[in-house]
Design a protein around this motif. Structure first.
Motif, PDB file in Angstrom:
ATOM      1  N   PRO A   1      -4.975   1.519  -0.867  1.00 18.12           N
ATOM      2  CA  PRO A   1      -5.172   0.376   0.037  1.00 18.12           C
ATOM      3  C   PRO A   1      -5.170  -0.942  -0.718  1.00 18.12           C
ATOM      4  O   PRO A   1      -5.723  -1.054  -1.816  1.00 18.12           O
TER       5      PRO A   1
ATOM      6  N   SER B   1       0.827  -1.209   0.000  1.00 18.94           N
ATOM      7  CA  SER B   1       0.000   0.000   0.000  1.00 18.94           C
ATOM      8  C   SER B   1       0.861   1.259   0.000  1.00 18.94           C
ATOM      9  O   SER B   1       0.535   2.247  -0.658  1.00 18.94           O
TER      10      SER B   1
ATOM     11  N   ASP C   1      -5.432 -10.684  -2.278  1.00 23.18           N
ATOM     12  CA  ASP C   1      -5.701  -9.280  -2.047  1.00 23.18           C
ATOM     13  C   ASP C   1      -5.791  -8.576  -3.399  1.00 23.18           C
ATOM     14  O   ASP C   1      -5.549  -9.155  -4.441  1.00 23.18           O
TER      15      ASP C   1
ATOM     16  N   LYS D   1      -6.420  -4.714  -0.137  1.00 25.71           N
ATOM     17  CA  LYS D   1      -7.369  -5.382   0.745  1.00 25.71           C
ATOM     18  C   LYS D   1      -7.287  -6.901   0.613  1.00 25.71           C
ATOM     19  O   LYS D   1      -6.983  -7.436  -0.447  1.00 25.71           O
TER      20      LYS D   1
ATOM     21  N   MET E   1     -10.382  -8.893   7.709  1.00 28.57           N
ATOM     22  CA  MET E   1      -9.932  -7.576   8.144  1.00 28.57           C
ATOM     23  C   MET E   1      -8.893  -7.715   9.242  1.00 28.57           C
ATOM     24  O   MET E   1      -9.180  -8.316  10.284  1.00 28.57           O
TER      25      MET E   1
END
Length: 332
Positions: A92, A86, A331, A94, A125
Motif C-alpha cells: 500500500p 501499489s 505518500d 499511503k 484517506m
C-alpha cells in the motif's frame, strides 16, 4: 513507499544493508490537470523511523473556486496513481499528508495565501479507505468475564461469530460491510425462512411450469431469502434496498468513489445491528441483554483538516505553472 535493498554481486547477499529510494520522479497530464512527482522537500517527515520507508511528493495543479473543490477535481487521479504504484510494488502507498494552497498568479514567496492541510501522520484517506468510528451505537458489557468452560458452538453459529469478530478488526468501512454481510448470509442460511420463486425471465415474465415436462420451476432464491431475513428484524424497506445495493460491492458493481460508497458508514451501523440481533438469537442471549448494538449515531472519520492562511515558501512555487490552485500531497 518501501525502499529497495540491492543484492550483492552475482545475486549474493549485500555486504551492507543500505536501502535505496525508488520513488518515481517525473510528470504527466491527466485531462486538464498537470502533475509532477518529486522527492519529499525535507529528508523525511518527522516522528517515524524512515530507514526502510521513503517519502515522496505528488503535486497537482487545478483550477477551482476553493480548496475543497480542487481536491474533488483531482481525487480520481490521486486514486489512480496510488493504485498504479501499489500494484507495481505490491504494497500500500499511503497519503500521509495532503496540502492545498491557493497559487493564483501573481504569487510571491512570503505572501500569505489560503491553505488547507490534512497533516501528518493521519494524512488523507480516499473514499475506499475511509474507516469510521461509530459513536453512541453500542452498550457493551461493562465488566467482561472469562468463560468457565468450553462450549462448542454449532458450526454455522461459529462461522457467523468468526466473521462478525473479523468485522470488528476491520480498518475500513468497506471491509467491515463485506465481513458483516458474510456473517449475515451464514445466519440467514441457518435461521431464515427460505423463499422459493418460479423462474423469471429477463423480460420479467415468470414460468411456473416447464413447458415440456410440466414440473414446477420454483426454487430457492438467495436474494429474496436475504431480503426477507433483513425485513424480519423490522428494518425499513429503504434500508433493505440500500443494504442490498451495497451488497453488490462484492461483485464489483460500482467504484469505491464518493458516490459509490455514499452513506456507507451509516449502512454499516444498520447491518451490524441486524447481525448482532441474529447472533444473540442463535446464541440464546436475551435481546435486552448487552451487548446492545444500535444504529443512527454519528460516524466520525479520523481525518483532520486544518484551514487558514500560510506563508508561501520556495517549495510552493518551485514548480512553475500558471494555474491558480495547487494540490500538493505526499505518500509513502
Amino acid at each position: 513507499m518501501r525502499k529497495h535493498i540491492p543484492m550483492g554481486d552475482n545475486g549474493s547477499w549485500p555486504e551492507k544493508l543500505q536501502p535505496i529510494g525508488r520513488f518515481p520522479v517525473g510528470g504527466a497530464l491527466f485531462g486538464e490537470h498537470r502533475f509532477v512527482s518529486s522527492v519529499w522537500p525535507d529528508a523525511a517527515p518527522p516522528g517515524e523511523d524512515w530507514f526502510m520507508q521513503e517519502a515522496g511528493a505528488l503535486i497537482f495543479w487545478s483550477s477551482a473556486e476553493d480548496a475543497h473543490k480542487a481536491v474533488a477535481q483531482v481525487e480520481v487521479y490521486l486514486d489512480y496513481i496510488l493504485d498504479f504504484l501499489s500494484f507495481q510494488i505490491q504494497q500500500p502507498v499511503k497519503i500521509v499528508q495532503l496540502d492545498v494552497v491557493d497559487l493564483t498568479p501573481p504569487v510571491r514567496v512570503g505572501e500569505m495565501r489560503d491553505y488547507i492541510s490534512y497533516p501528518y501522520p493521519l494524512g488523507y484517506m480516499p473514499p475506499k479507505l475511509v474507516g469510521s468510528v461509530h459513536m453512541g451505537t453500542y452498550q457493551t458489557v461493562l465488566y467482561p468475564q472469562i468463560p468457565s468452560s468450553y462450549v462448542k458452538l454449532e458450526k454455522h453459529v461459529q462461522r457467523a461469530v468468526d466473521w462478525y469478530v473479523k468485522s470488528l478488526h476491520a480498518t475500513t468501512d468497506a471491509d467491515a460491510f463485506i465481513l458483516l454481510w458474510i456473517s449475515l448470509e451464514v445466519l440467514a442460511d441457518l435461521m431464515g425462512e427460505k423463499v422459493a420463486e418460479a423462474t423469471r425471465l429477463r423480460c420479467g415474465h415468470e414460468i411456473e411450469k416447464c413447458p415440456e415436462c410440466r414440473k414446477q420451476t420454483a426454487s430457492h432464491r438467495q436474494g429474496e431469502t436475504l431480503r426477507a431475513f433483513l425485513k424480519s428484524f423490522g428494518i425499513a424497506e429503504d434500508d433493505v434496498i440500500a443494504l442490498w445495493r451495497l451488497r453488490q460491492i462484492v461483485h464489483g458493481a460500482f467504484r469505491f468513489d464518493a458516490d459509490g460508497v455514499n452513506n456507507l458508514a451509516a449502512r454499516v451501523q444498520v447491518l451490524r445491528a441486524i447481525v448482532m440481533a441474529a447472533l444473540k438469537l442463535a446464541l440464546g442471549v436475551r435481546p435486552d441483554q448487552p451487548p446492545l448494538v444500535g444504529f443512527g449515531g454519528p460516524a466520525i472519520t479520523p481525518m483532520v483538516g486544518i484551514g487558514g492562511n500560510k506563508q508561501i515558501t520556495e517549495w510552493d512555487v518551485c514548480f512553475e505553472d500558471r494555474s491558480p490552485v495547487r494540490v500538493a500531497y505526499s505518500d509513502r
